[in-house]
Structure formats: C-alpha cells, structure tokens
Design an enzyme around this catalytic site. Structure first.
Site, short mmCIF file in Angstrom:
data_model
loop_
_atom_site.label_atom_id
_atom_site.label_comp_id
_atom_site.label_asym_id
_atom_site.label_seq_id
_atom_site.Cartn_x
_atom_site.Cartn_y
_atom_site.Cartn_z
N LYS A 133 0.88 -1.59 0.06
CA LYS A 133 -0.20 0.13 0.22
C LYS A 133 0.57 1.19 -0.28
O LYS A 133 0.34 2.18 0.07
CB LYS A 133 -0.74 0.47 1.28
CG LYS A 133 -1.99 -0.58 1.01
CD LYS A 133 -3.24 -1.26 1.84
CE LYS A 133 -3.84 -2.38 2.37
NZ LYS A 133 -4.78 -2.28 4.01
N GLY A 134 2.21 1.24 -0.31
CA GLY A 134 3.57 1.94 0.31
C GLY A 134 3.68 3.14 -1.16
O GLY A 134 4.94 4.10 -1.19
N THR A 194 6.28 -2.78 -7.69
CA THR A 194 7.54 -2.61 -7.09
C THR A 194 8.34 -2.01 -7.81
O THR A 194 9.02 -0.27 -7.73
CB THR A 194 8.10 -3.93 -6.22
OG1 THR A 194 7.61 -3.76 -4.64
CG2 THR A 194 9.63 -2.85 -5.12
N THR A 228 7.49 -12.44 -6.59
CA THR A 228 7.21 -12.61 -6.58
C THR A 228 6.39 -14.24 -6.66
O THR A 228 6.77 -14.94 -7.56
CB THR A 228 5.68 -11.54 -7.42
OG1 THR A 228 4.60 -12.36 -7.82
CG2 THR A 228 6.54 -11.87 -9.09
N ASP A 282 3.63 -15.35 -8.59
CA ASP A 282 3.10 -14.53 -9.69
C ASP A 282 4.14 -15.16 -10.59
O ASP A 282 3.29 -15.00 -12.12
CB ASP A 282 1.95 -13.46 -9.88
CG ASP A 282 1.32 -13.16 -8.09
OD1 ASP A 282 0.95 -14.38 -7.72
OD2 ASP A 282 1.41 -11.93 -8.53
N MET A 328 -3.19 -18.78 -6.51
CA MET A 328 -3.43 -17.46 -6.63
C MET A 328 -2.65 -16.72 -8.32
O MET A 328 -2.65 -17.71 -8.49
CB MET A 328 -2.09 -17.01 -5.55
CG MET A 328 -3.09 -15.62 -4.24
SD MET A 328 -2.10 -15.77 -2.94
CE MET A 328 -3.31 -14.96 -1.39
N GLN A 341 -0.36 -20.25 -0.20
CA GLN A 341 0.88 -20.46 -0.83
C GLN A 341 2.17 -19.03 -0.62
O GLN A 341 3.50 -19.37 -1.60
CB GLN A 341 0.40 -19.75 -2.65
CG GLN A 341 -1.15 -20.67 -2.78
CD GLN A 341 -1.72 -20.13 -3.77
OE1 GLN A 341 -1.72 -20.18 -5.08
NE2 GLN A 341 -2.53 -19.81 -2.92
O1 F6P Z 1 1.49 -10.62 -5.76
C1 F6P Z 1 0.68 -11.41 -4.92
C2 F6P Z 1 -0.40 -11.96 -3.98
O2 F6P Z 1 -0.24 -12.75 -3.63
C3 F6P Z 1 -1.08 -12.35 -5.73
O3 F6P Z 1 -1.33 -13.72 -6.08
C4 F6P Z 1 -2.70 -12.16 -5.20
O4 F6P Z 1 -3.27 -11.78 -5.53
C5 F6P Z 1 -2.48 -11.02 -4.26
O5 F6P Z 1 -0.34 -11.06 -3.95
C6 F6P Z 1 -3.11 -11.18 -2.24
O6 F6P Z 1 -2.88 -9.94 -2.22
P1 F6P Z 1 -2.80 -9.03 -0.96
O7 F6P Z 1 -1.87 -9.77 -0.42
O8 F6P Z 1 -2.82 -8.70 -0.47
O9 F6P Z 1 -4.53 -9.98 -0.62
#
Ligand code: F6P
Length: 367
Positions: free
Chosen positions: A79-80, A123, A143, A145, A187, A292
């Site tokens: 959020k930063g 980032t 990440t 992802d 995710m 995960q």
């Molecule tokens: O980018 C990493 C991730 O885990 C994504 O796979 C997922 O959509 C998102 O962050 C979840 O975000 P939060 O931790 O804010 O719920």
C-alpha cells in the site's frame, strides 16, 4: 571484486511477501558488508517506511540464520506507493498524494549510495520512476505470481508451486474417496503460472487460467465424461484471475490504498456452484490463499534468492543502476528495469506446459 562504489546501501522489500525474501536480504547484506565493506540499512515495511522515515542499521547478527525463514525481517506493504501515497485527512477520508520528493530526500539524508529493492511488478514500476529521479537502484524480481518479464523465473514461485501441488495431491485422495469434483483456487493475479505449474505437477483434470477464457459447457463435458468412464472424481485447478468467456474477472475488494487496487478472488466458488448446479455432481471448493506465500522457501528458491542477492550487490558495487537482476537459462544476468516492466509475463498459449497438459488430456475449458 574491483573497488566498490558503495559505502552505504539500503534494502527494501515491497509488495506482497513471499518465501525467499530473507534469503535475498541475507545475501545482499553479507556480500555488501563482507566484500564491499559497506554498511547496510534496512527500510521497514516497504515504501511506507521510506516515506515515513523508518529505517535501522542491519548487523551481521540480524541477517544470520534467516536463510530458511519465510516472510521478511524488514516487513513489507502493498500500500505504500510513494507516487500514489494514501493519507487520511481529519475527516477520516483517504487522499492520494505524491510523496516521491520526500522519498528522495530521505534517501539522501540517510546517506545511501544505492538501494536494493526486492519486489514484483508494482515495486519495479516505483523503482523505475525513482531511478529516473536520480536514485541508484538495483531491483530483485520477487513474486509467487512469476509474472515479471525479462526474467525466466521470479523467486517465490517455486515455493508457491510446492505448496499448491501438495494441496492438489491431498485433494486427490479425498476427491477419490467421496467421488467429488474438487475445485482449488490458487493465486497469481492476471497470470496463470501458479495454476498451470501446480495443475500440471498435481495432475489436475481441468486447469483454468486468465490467458484462456473458458466455456462452462466445456468444463461440464470434461467432468461428466470422466464420471461416465468410471473416474468418479475430478480436480479443477483455477487461477484467481480466470474468467468465463461470457463473464468478468472476479474482484473481492477494491482498495485505493493498494498499489494494485483490485484484490481478486471468488472464481473458485463460482466454478464449484455452477458444476454442482448444472451437472448434479457433488463439488467442493478450496481457496488456498496466503498459504502459498507463507513458510520456508524451497531449496531452488533459497539458491535463486542467494544468487540474485549476490548479483545485486555486485552490480551496485560496480555502479550499475536502474537495472534488475534476472535469470536467463541457468545464468544470473541483469536487464534495465524499464525492460522488465514493459510487459506483464503471461502464459504463452503454446508453452511446453500447456502443450504437455493438453497431450495428457487435461482440459483448459476452451474445447
Ligand atoms: O502478488 C502476490 C499476490 O499473492 C497475488 O497472487 C494475489 O492476487 C495478491 O498478492 C493478494 O494480495 P493480498 O496479500 O493483499 O491479499
């Protein structure tokens, strides 16, 4: 190493956490302290700490014994973003302001020669802009992802795959015992790498990814066919960003404070409901969520993180900035951050994993 250009280096971890962050911190800090004789500063809670002036000097002791530890000893935040920084006014309303100048001022005031920024797509976008403002940055691609282009793999992805694959293995036995359709939502944001990798490794019968919008009828056909052929259970691995051809991406929450305002989720539940309603088969959903991202990194991620961290320090010591370390084949290399953020790395429809899964009869909901 030739004479080092860094005497004081900062480390920040930005965005969602993932296994391997501490391994990178350890590698950067130990190499900077040992090989460059530099002091190392940890910035707390991602770019929030940068804006709010929250740092501390890292000691050798603090970065020891953390190789296998999940999370990040520095804390992180999604959020930063200093360019869209959320502040609450007197009435409790959130206003978005630009705090990038404050970040630049803090960077100079802290006496940093360089910043190693460990993060994902969000980032790296921040890093590119700060680097254009004159900050000396080396990025490290993190990440679960795996959606950053210009690197073959981000660290954290392998650990997420390990967890998701084990979950599918466990679902297999209970699915088979109860003759159910088991849906697992994983995710991955707008890319299907986790669903594809874990679905293939776990032998899922159906894999649904954002890159291949699916048809409901195609899913029903697959689970019904399996039932008819005596395979009285099915496993459906669905990415949180998957969507039907005639439907929308499913968003759980919109929060303007987040770097990516959308939090995805809900498609697993919808797929499960539709399967039970439209086929009469019993179905259950598991949303794997933050499991995960938690826990120890796999050996692959520990080693990748360590190599990334050492390379990041080496580049900073040589005065090479505005770049992100990357994996190319088996070699650790680097690319301009600009290149790394040019495109999101989504799943190519002809990649080996998709081809192999299709050859084994796995459905992607498009036939
Ligand atoms: O980018 C990493 C991730 O885990 C994504 O796979 C997922 O959509 C998102 O962050 C979840 O975000 P939060 O931790 O804010 O719920």
């Amino acid at each position: 190493m030739t004479e080092s250009k860094i005497k004081r280096v900062g480390i920040v971890t930005g965005g969602g956490d993932c296994p391997g962050l501490n391994a990178v911190i350890r590698a950067v800090a130990k190499a900077a302290m040992g090989e460059c004789g530099a002091s190392v500063v940890g910035i707390q809670d991602g770019f929030e700490g940068f804006v709010e002036d929250r740092i501390h000097d890292l000691s050798n002791k603090e970065v020891s014994g953390i190789l296998s530890l999940g999370g990040t000893i520095l804390g992180t935040s999604n959020k930063g973003d200093p360019f869209h920084y959320p502040v609450e006014d007197r009435n409790g309303q959130i206003k978005i302001v630009d705090e990038s100048e404050r970040v630049m001022r803090n960077y100079r005031r802290w006496g940093l020669d360089a910043l190693v920024a460990i993060g994902g797509d969000g980032t790296m976008h921040i890093c590119q802009k700060l680097s254009e403002m004159g900050m000396n940055i080396v990025g490290v691609p993190k990440t679960i992802d795996n959606d950053l282009s210009a690197t073959d793999q981000t660290f954290g992805y392998d650990s997420a795959l390990f967890v998701a694959t084990e979950a599918i293995d466990r679902l297999h036995t209970t699915a088979s015992a109860h003759h159910r359709v088991m849906v697992i939502e994983v995710m991955g944001r707008y890319a299907g790498w986790i669903a594809l990798g874990a679905g293939l490794a776990g032998g899922a019968d159906i894999i649904l990814i954002p890159e291949i919008p699916f048809k409901w009828q195609s899913i029903y056909k697959k689970v019904q066919e399996r039932s008819l052929h005596g395979k009285r259970f099915s496993i459906v691995c669905v990415a949180e960003g998957a969507r039907p051809e005639d439907g929308e991406l499913m968003v759980k929450e919109v929060d303007i404070k987040r770097t990516d305002v959308k939090r995805l989720g809900g498609i697993g539940e919808l797929v499960t409901e539709k399967i039970s309603e439209d086929t009469g088969l019993e179905a259950r959903v598991t949303v794997l969520g933050h499991l995960q991202r938690g826990g120890s990194p796999t050996p692959f991620d520990r080693n990748l993180s360590t190599k990334y961290g050492v390379k990041a320090c080496e580049l900073a010591a040589k005065g090479l900035f505005g770049v992100m370390v990357s994996l190319r084949g088996n070699k650790i290399d680097y690319v301009p951050i600009k290149e790394a953020i040019a495109n999101l790395k989504t799943v190519p429809l002809d990649c080996d994993e998709v081809v192999a899964a299709r050859a084994l009869g796995t459905a992607f909901g498009d036939e």
